[in-house]
Scaffold this active site. Sequence first.
Site, PDB file in Angstrom:
ATOM      1  N   GLY A  81       0.692  -0.752   0.274  1.00  0.00           N
ATOM      2  CA  GLY A  81      -0.013  -0.042  -0.144  1.00  0.00           C
ATOM      3  C   GLY A  81       0.334   1.118   0.084  1.00  0.00           C
ATOM      4  O   GLY A  81       1.967   1.133  -0.888  1.00  0.00           O
ATOM      5  N   GLU A  82       0.332   2.178   0.260  1.00  0.00           N
ATOM      6  CA  GLU A  82       0.913   3.444   0.539  1.00  0.00           C
ATOM      7  C   GLU A  82       1.013   3.793  -0.626  1.00  0.00           C
ATOM      8  O   GLU A  82       2.000   4.941  -1.114  1.00  0.00           O
ATOM      9  CB  GLU A  82       1.677   3.314   1.391  1.00  0.00           C
ATOM     10  CG  GLU A  82       1.823   2.906   2.784  1.00  0.00           C
ATOM     11  CD  GLU A  82       3.147   2.519   3.552  1.00  0.00           C
ATOM     12  OE1 GLU A  82       3.759   2.776   3.271  1.00  0.00           O
ATOM     13  OE2 GLU A  82       2.462   1.327   4.312  1.00  0.00           O
ATOM     14  N   GLY A  83       0.990   3.940  -1.443  1.00  0.00           N
ATOM     15  CA  GLY A  83       0.930   4.166  -2.953  1.00  0.00           C
ATOM     16  C   GLY A  83       1.908   4.035  -3.897  1.00  0.00           C
ATOM     17  O   GLY A  83       2.653   3.901  -4.621  1.00  0.00           O
TER      18      GLY A  83
END
Length: 374
Positions: free
Chosen positions: A319-321
């Site tokens: 996640g987190e981009g």
Amino acid sequence: MNLDDFSDLIERPDGGVRRDAEERRERFIVPPGALGRLDELGEWLSAAQQAVPVRAIEQARVVLFAGDHGVAQLDVSGRAAGTAHELVRATLDGATPLAVLARRFSVPVRIVDAGLDCEPGLLPEAVVRTRVRRGSGRIDVEDAMTVEEAEQAVRLGMAIADEEADSGTDLVVLGDLSVGGTTAAATLIAALCGTDASVVTGRGGAGIDDLAWMRKCAAVRDALRRARPVLGDQLELLAKVGGADLAAMTGFLLQCAVRRLPVILDGVVSAACALVGQRAAFRAPDWWLAGQLSGEPAQAKALDRMALNPLLDHGVVVGEGSGALLALPFVQAAAALAAELPERTPAADEDDAKDDEETSGGETADEVASPAGE
């Protein structure tokens, strides 16, 4: 505020320009279809930019919306409730996968605090000055925020989109830094797709065991009961079971579509916000790319509903981009190829035509000569 108003403001990428880009592609020295999805992306970028040939992607930026969700108090996440600020701090310090990739790809990162549950002094002023509220409510038993706060968050996202467009950003990689955000995202997607909690509940980027998954599934089920009565109003839906960060991301996505600014979506959280955006403005998804398949069942359902085909499927669940940022070089490659590959020369076309004639003529002579030989 009525999010349905965006439907009148958003146009699709220019179809005429896309046809021009397709015709130009047919003249390349590389045969049509040989570059696979890269061809499709190059033509899509041309339509988005209204430019043939397409311009190179030179000013991409990562934008991350941060927030804490009260539902994390139920131990539905691999991280403790109220610790999203630690993710923000680690990203700022360059100690997360996203930060490492952004440094390697030379892409600046912008973090927007929409609803972190921490003291403002723990983070730089540039991050926390945008905060709508401190944390979001526990959506299984209470609203994430008020409708007024939801509108404030949407307007925050719109303002960030305008700032990026005005500064010359030509493509955004969108992600989130949240704890409990995937539970809210799963609830939104289940509500909008008309499905049950168990179908959309995944294990999140941090990973959870079976007991935590059961708690998460129950939280989504209870939140879903609260969401269904307000499905006709996207803003109220975000207030009921979303969160300040999700509402801000929704406003950001919609305004990016208004400003003709392409966005690469990351995981289930950005997919949920995109799905809310699609409900408000059906043309908006034409401006978004799905960067990767994260493995979250809710994300797959949302992308299918929006007819978005992920660029990558490498099993990246952090996640987190990060997954969306991994897709950026692929998009940049599509732009570079569409812009820089040479076209066939008229002489080459004439030679090809002559070769075709000679081949055709030779076959005819053989066919004629054959009976005489017999």
